[in-house]
Design a protein around this motif. Structure first.
Motif, PDB file in Angstrom:
ATOM      1  N   ARG A  30       0.851  -1.186   0.000  1.00  0.00           N
ATOM      2  CA  ARG A  30       0.000   0.000   0.000  1.00  0.00           C
ATOM      3  C   ARG A  30       0.893   1.246   0.000  1.00  0.00           C
ATOM      4  N   ALA A  80      -1.726  -1.304  -3.994  1.00  0.00           N
ATOM      5  CA  ALA A  80      -2.761  -0.279  -4.076  1.00  0.00           C
ATOM      6  C   ALA A  80      -2.106   1.064  -3.841  1.00  0.00           C
ATOM      7  N   PHE A  81      -2.566   2.044  -4.600  1.00  0.00           N
ATOM      8  CA  PHE A  81      -1.959   3.374  -4.521  1.00  0.00           C
ATOM      9  C   PHE A  81      -3.007   4.397  -4.138  1.00  0.00           C
ATOM     10  N   GLU A  82      -2.695   5.166  -3.139  1.00  0.00           N
ATOM     11  CA  GLU A  82      -3.604   6.197  -2.644  1.00  0.00           C
ATOM     12  C   GLU A  82      -2.938   7.542  -2.896  1.00  0.00           C
ATOM     13  N   GLN A 121      -1.871   4.185   7.326  1.00  0.00           N
ATOM     14  CA  GLN A 121      -2.390   3.042   6.586  1.00  0.00           C
ATOM     15  C   GLN A 121      -1.405   2.542   5.528  1.00  0.00           C
ATOM     16  N   ARG A 130     -12.209  -5.785  -9.314  1.00  0.00           N
ATOM     17  CA  ARG A 130     -12.468  -4.613  -8.492  1.00  0.00           C
ATOM     18  C   ARG A 130     -13.959  -4.327  -8.421  1.00  0.00           C
ATOM     19  N   THR A 179      -8.720   2.899   4.202  1.00  0.00           N
ATOM     20  CA  THR A 179      -8.650   4.011   3.243  1.00  0.00           C
ATOM     21  C   THR A 179      -8.160   3.515   1.902  1.00  0.00           C
ATOM     22  N   PHE A 180      -7.642   2.275   1.900  1.00  0.00           N
ATOM     23  CA  PHE A 180      -7.114   1.755   0.654  1.00  0.00           C
ATOM     24  C   PHE A 180      -8.114   0.889  -0.071  1.00  0.00           C
ATOM     25  N   ILE A 225      -9.870  -0.604  -2.672  1.00  0.00           N
ATOM     26  CA  ILE A 225      -9.185  -0.589  -3.960  1.00  0.00           C
ATOM     27  C   ILE A 225      -9.914   0.274  -4.979  1.00  0.00           C
TER      28      ILE A 225
END
Ligand code: SF4
Ligand code: SF4
Lengths: 248, 225, 709
Positions: B21, B61-63, B85, C691, C704-705, C707
């Motif tokens: 992440r 996963a990229f935020e 997170q 997804r 918060t991640f 997807i």
């Protein structure tokens, strides 16, 4: 007082010749070239990593030539590769080895050489390096600097000439020129007492030196220069023969 | 302002490949203005990384996050919930911001997404030019407002070198010779005379890490208070 | 839009349709949106339309979406029915959801593949649409006219007549500098206009004045003008007419250098009408004169005409030999052919080049010229006393400086005309600045009077009587996000972005809501109401079939982002002509290609579209005067970005179409689809599918991640 200084003081139209230290560690070819130049040149200018290409240190090369060929040398020192500490230590080493003439140059920029990623030092510029050399009590060099007569920035080059004189330059070698016009104009613009200038004459590897001989004569006759500085960077083996023609 | 350019994508992708992440943290000031690390670029980079991760079957996963300035602690605090997170933070701030972020969040690996290039000006949309090397010994008064430390590759302080040719620099025929510019500017304002005196060697103590306290706050940061 | 007042009408068409799975999917898609859903037995033809209109009225709906077949699309079918009920004819959106093409009237009705996605896409875009109020804007009714000579004087006159206060800024001393090519009537007209203007009230005059700066935006420009005494005046301006052209230079054929025997056509005209001067310059006796027009750059019919007249005037004297060389001249002007005949009758030799040209063999004492005689296929040579050539614009530093002050760029032809000229004739690259006469390049003086009148009309449209109405609040700049990088100010093709209290603000008088600013803003600080990023995000999701949730992944083919000014109407026309969107293509309309954000395209790819096609205006005919150019530049960058990811740039396409190019627009889609068929499915499709499932089944992810963004 160095022999070069004496010659200039005595009003002799001097000839200097530019030689590169070897790219390896063998000094024999340089020594041989020096001997074959015999007494044709008044002094040899030993370059310092010319073109930003690493060669043997000019300090060692000069020592060697003084010791084994009794040569009168002008050691070049470029601002490009050393900070003020290293510059001073080279000057001291040179003096200890009998070098009496020092030519201070900025040095071609690193990106033009074979290690374009090298750190360009330029801690001091040429004017400040002259000041440093002049300030060394232990070594009283006969100091030289470079002039760029054909520059489009004539006013700025004249300004630098004045600053170099002020910083202690006692003679000048010009960048290669092909006629005396630019030099005349530069000296006129700089004003003050005319410095002793050796006009740079650069020849191609096979080039006929007639024009250079002609120009040297002209400069001598008109008193525009105190001598000439000969270089043939791509074919230094030719230098003894060329020097023979240019020694007026 | 400070100008930066995004690092090559491959380098970024490789550096972040081991983290599940990843928070792509933009900075809303200098790097946003130079279209390198603001909210939009952070979003685009995250999308690119996501595409590359999928193509390489990496479960990542990229935020995206973006704060006003990563060089101020108060703004960095705003990133805390997202950073908690994350397995790693990829910062698009300048070198200063990246370091401060790493200092504030020492537990999380911080990756640099940009190369900070210089202090410069915005010439027009999408074009920047270097103007200052932050040498701590400014000569601009003397040189007509043109910096020889930044614009002359040799940093000549006493006039041009012999390689200056037709207004161009010996290092590149496309590059203006700084001293040609200086001379023209000073001539225009009749101030060429100011160059006559030799400029002494510059003080290079700027090699030491800088720290500055505003004079009005000296007491506050002195040992005694 | 309030949910209660929206109605969705779904035509169940022919027998059996209502029971089909496809129709049920359509219903579910409609029910997922906040609105009432109605099914209609048969919506087609006038009767169907009337039935729907009646129903809308009965229920008091505020808006409606009708899912039907192209029959209801027919120009105005439903609008007419709505109007007949006294309702707003534009209140309903008709969606074409039918699999049957126009023309196949007898075929069975069937729901088109992807109809459910198209419907939810339309519903989500509708959810964002918003009416904004109009406000009176305070503008200045003063207009600055830059230039001197006929065009500038005409413009000043028109503006005065239209009721505007005019400030005329003439670069030189004279309001009527010599314009020899225009002929004596024009000079007379200019003289009349000048004396009329000098007496007119409401005209401020600066001779030898200089525009120092022009800040602000249309209606609210602030100018600083330096008068000839060096004093500076600050003025508020509503608009600016630029009638000042670049200086002219000799249009020399390649290889011919200027020398004292080469003069301009205007100079020759002066000499020809004053025989004493001619004699003084060239001496007595027979004379050989060459005239050359359009041998360097292309020339215009007016110049050709003037040259022909000059040649004829010279040839009146039988002692003179005259040769007229012509190269490229834009279209023949009226009456030119007859004039050419007359000139030949007088003994003027006419040489026309299609290729090849004129060469100088030696100059001085006489000019030895050599040329290719194309009819005979020979090289000819002769000596002349004089060569007169036409002139073309050659902007100098002063003119470039003026252009910079005006916020305009000097184009390749030396004029200030933007590349996208065909869209809006007088428009410059800055709203509220109009180009007239010489500022538009090698102009056509016959049209200058019209241009001056058009400029006055444009001023009236923009400024009205000083309190024009404009829809405010369409372009919103989020002050919290904006970092004042000025990108929006610099990229706006209309120069509509002003800086008020240091922050950018869009001037609604000239903003075309093209969205270029929003797409370029590095902080995502700009949103266009109704065209928000969020709206497009939802539309893309819907188009990808994700909000209806039941479309098979294989359906996501090509996402088409179509400019509302060109491609969207072209595709609509194609549909009406019986060529619907090919299966696999999903359409999203954008106000201008300038609005196409890179994240939007990347989102499409990540949602599983196999490719994305942007259909914009042709760059030289962009309705928003440059939005498509910005988009084209961005597209290059997009290709690089995709290349970096390893996906490659082959899945994104770009094409320019005009509103009239229905076939081309559809062709571009087909080509893209064909290219995608070769490439195979988007490798991200499976991921996108997973997804989507996750998003539907894992509703609450306290992460918060999550997807899915
Ligand atoms: S582009 Fe965006 S961040 Fe830059 S000034 Fe405009 S609104 Fe502000
Ligand atoms: S929407 Fe287009 S016209 Fe309006 S301010 Fe933005 S860039 Fe300018």
């Amino acid at each position: 007082m160095s022999k070069l200084a004496q010659a200039l003081d005595g009003g002799k139209f001097v000839l200097t010749v530019e030689l590169d230290p070897p790219r390896g560690s063998d000094l024999k070819p340089l020594t041989e070239l020096t001997s074959s130049l015999g007494g044709k040149a008044d002094a040899l200018v030993i370059s310092d990593n010319r073109g930003a290409v690493a060669r043997m240190s000019p300090v060692l090369a000069c020592h060697h030539l003084i010791k084994h060929a009794s040569a009168e040398v002008i050691m070049t020192l470029a601002c490009r590769d050393r900070n003020r500490l290293a510059l001073a230590s080279e000057m001291l080493a040179a003096a200890a080895g009998g070098v009496e003439n020092l030519l201070v140059v900025s040095g071609d920029f690193t990106t033009l050489g074979d290690q374009p990623g090298a750190q360009p030092v330029f801690d001091l510029d040429s004017v400040q390096t002259l000041q440093l050399a002049a300030s060394l009590e232990e070594a009283a060099f006969f100091l030289g600097a470079v002039l760029a007569p054909d520059s489009t920035l004539m006013g700025m080059q004249a300004l630098k000439l004045r600053k170099k004189v002020q910083a202690g330059a006692a003679f000048f070698i010009t960048k290669p020129i092909s006629n005396g016009e630019g030099l005349g104009a530069l000296l006129a613009q700089a004003g003050g007492e005319a410095p002793r200038v050796l006009a740079g004459l650069e020849l191609g590897p096979e080039e006929d030196p007639a024009w250079a001989v002609e120009l040297a004569r002209e400069l001598k006759a008109q008193g525009q220069a105190a001598g000439v500085h000969l270089s043939c960077p791509e074919n230094q083996a030719r230098l003894p023969e060329l020097a023979g023609q240019l020694a007026l | 302002m400070i100008v930066a350019e995004r690092k090559p994508f491959e380098e970024i992708a490789e550096a972040s490949a081991g983290f599940r992440r990843v928070l792509v943290a933009g900075c809303g000031t200098c790097v946003a203005v130079c279209l390198t690390g603001g909210e939009k670029e952070a979003g685009i980079l995250a999308a690119q990384l996501d595409i590359a991760a999928q193509l390489n079957q990496r479960e990542q996963a990229f935020e995206v996050g973006c704060v006003e300035r990563q060089c101020d602690r108060e703004f960095l605090d705003e990133l805390a919930p997202q950073i908690e997170q994350a397995d790693a933070v990829l910062s698009l701030a300048c070198g200063a911001g990246i370091q401060f972020l790493a200092e504030k969040f020492p537990e999380v690996p911080v990756l640099a997404g940009v190369n900070t290039t210089f202090i410069g000006i915005n010439d027009d949309v999408g074009v920047w030019q270097e103007k200052c090397r932050s040498c701590r010994d400014c000569v601009l008064t003397l040189t007509g407002g043109i910096c020889p430390m930044s614009l002359c590759p040799k940093g000549m302080l006493n006039g041009p070198c012999g390689g200056s040719d037709d207004g161009k620099c010996e290092t590149d025929p496309e590059r203006d010779c700084a001293w040609a510019l200086i001379s023209a500017r000073l001539e225009r304002t009749g101030r060429l005379g100011g160059l006559e005196a030799i400029v002494p060697a510059r003080d290079c103590r700027n090699a030491l890490p800088g720290k500055q306290v505003h004079p009005a706050y000296e007491r506050r940061y002195s040992a005694h208070e | 839009m309030s949910a209660a007042s929206l109605g969705v009408f779904l035509c169940q068409g022919g027998r059996g349709t209502a029971d089909s799975l496809e129709f049920k999917q359509l219903r579910w898609a409609a029910e997922a949106a906040p609105g009432a859903v109605f099914t209609v037995a048969q919506s087609c033809q006038a009767e169907g339309a009337q039935a729907i209109a009646r129903r809308i009225k009965e229920l008091g709906l505020g808006a409606a979406v009708v899912g039907a077949c192209p029959l209801l699309h027919h120009p105005g079918q439903l609008s007419r029915a709505l109007a007949a009920e006294g309702l707003n004819p534009d209140m309903a959106t008709v969606l074409d959801l039918c699999a049957r093409a126009e023309g196949e009237r007898s075929g069975a009705c069937a729901v088109a593949p992807g109809a459910a996605a198209a419907l939810s896409q339309a519903l989500s875009s509708l959810a964002f649409s918003q009416e904004l109020g109009q406000e009176e804007m305070a503008v200045s009714t003063r207009v600055l006219v830059l230039g001197a000579g006929l065009a500038a004087l005409m413009a000043a006159r028109s503006m005065l007549d239209a009721g505007y206060e005019v400030v005329l800024l003439s670069p030189g001393k004279r309001l009527t500098p010599p314009e020899p090519l225009l002929g004596p009537e024009a000079a007379e007209r200019a003289g009349e206009l000048a004396s009329g203007l000098e007496e007119a009230s409401g005209l401020g005059l600066f001779r030898q004045g200089r525009l120092l700066s022009l800040g602000g935006t249309a209606g609210q420009f602030t100018a600083r003008i330096q008068d000839r005494g060096g004093e500076t005046h600050a003025l508020e301006l509503g608009g600016v007419v630029v009638a000042q052209g670049p200086p002219l230079g000799l249009n020399l054929p390649p290889g011919i250098e200027p020398n004292e025997r080469v003069i301009s056509l205007s100079e020759l005209k002066g000499l020809a009408s004053a025989p004493e001067h001619l004699k003084k310059r060239l001496g007595e006796g027979p004379l050989k004169v060459a005239l050359a027009v359009g041998l360097g750059r292309q020339s215009d019919p007016l110049t050709l005409r003037a040259a022909t007249l000059a040649a004829m005037e010279l040839a009146q004297d039988p002692e003179r030999e005259v040769v007229l060389f012509t190269g490229n001249a834009k279209v023949a002007g009226p009456g030119l052919e007859r004039l050419t005949q007359e000139a030949r009758g007088l003994g003027v030799v006419m040489v026309k080049f299609t290729s090849g040209g004129l060469r100088l063999n030696a100059a001085l004492p006489r000019l030895a010229l050599e040329w290719d005689e194309e009819v005979l296929g020979r090289v000819m040579a002769d000596e002349f006393d004089l060569l007169a050539v036409d002139q073309v614009p050659q902007p100098d530093d002063d003119y470039r400086g003026l252009a910079g002050t005006l916020g305009l760029a000097v184009g390749r032809d030396g004029s200030l005309q933007p590349e996208a000229i065909s869209a809006l004739p007088l428009a410059s690259g800055r709203g509220g600045e109009w180009l007239v006469g010489p500022a538009r390049g090698q102009g056509e003086p016959m049209r200058w009077a019209d241009e001056a009148a058009d400029a006055a009309r444009a001023a009236r449209q923009l400024l009205g009587r000083g309190a024009p109405l404009a829809e405010t609040g369409r372009v919103l700049v989020d002050r919290k996000r904006c970092t004042i990088c000025l990108t929006c100010v610099r990229v706006c093709p209309q120069g509509a972005m002003d800086r008020l209290f240091r922050r950018p603000v869009s001037n609604p008088l000239v903003c075309t809501t093209c969205g270029t600013c929003a797409a370029e803003c590095p902080m995502e600080a700009i949103q266009i109401v109704g065209l928000e990023d969020e709206r497009y995000g939802q539309e893309i999701a819907a188009a990808a079939g994700q909000s209806s949730g039941l479309s098979p992944a294989g359906e996501r083919g090509l996402l088409v982002l179509a400019c509302a000014n060109s491609a969207a109407p072209a595709l609509h026309a194609a549909r009406l002509k019986g060529a619907p969107l090919p299966p696999g293509a999903r359409l999203i309309t954008v106000p201008c290609a300038g609005k196409v954000d890179l994240d939007m395209v990347l989102e499409g790819i990540r949602r599983g579209f196999d490719g994305v096609l942007m259909l914009s205006c042709h760059e030289d005919a962009c309705q928003s005067l440059g939005g498509s150019t910005w988009a084209a530049r961005r597209w290059e960058h997009l290709g690089n970005l995709l290349e970096e990811t390893g996906l490659g740039r082959e899945r994104v396409f770009r094409s320019g179409v005009a509103p009239s190019q229905a076939v081309e627009a559809r062709g571009a889609i087909e080509n893209a689809l064909a290219a995608l068929a070769e490439l195979g499915p988007n490798p991200l499709k499976t991921g996108a599918r997973v997804r989507e499932m996750l998003s539907r089944f894992t509703l609450e992810m306290d992460d918060t991640f999550a997807i899915v963004s």
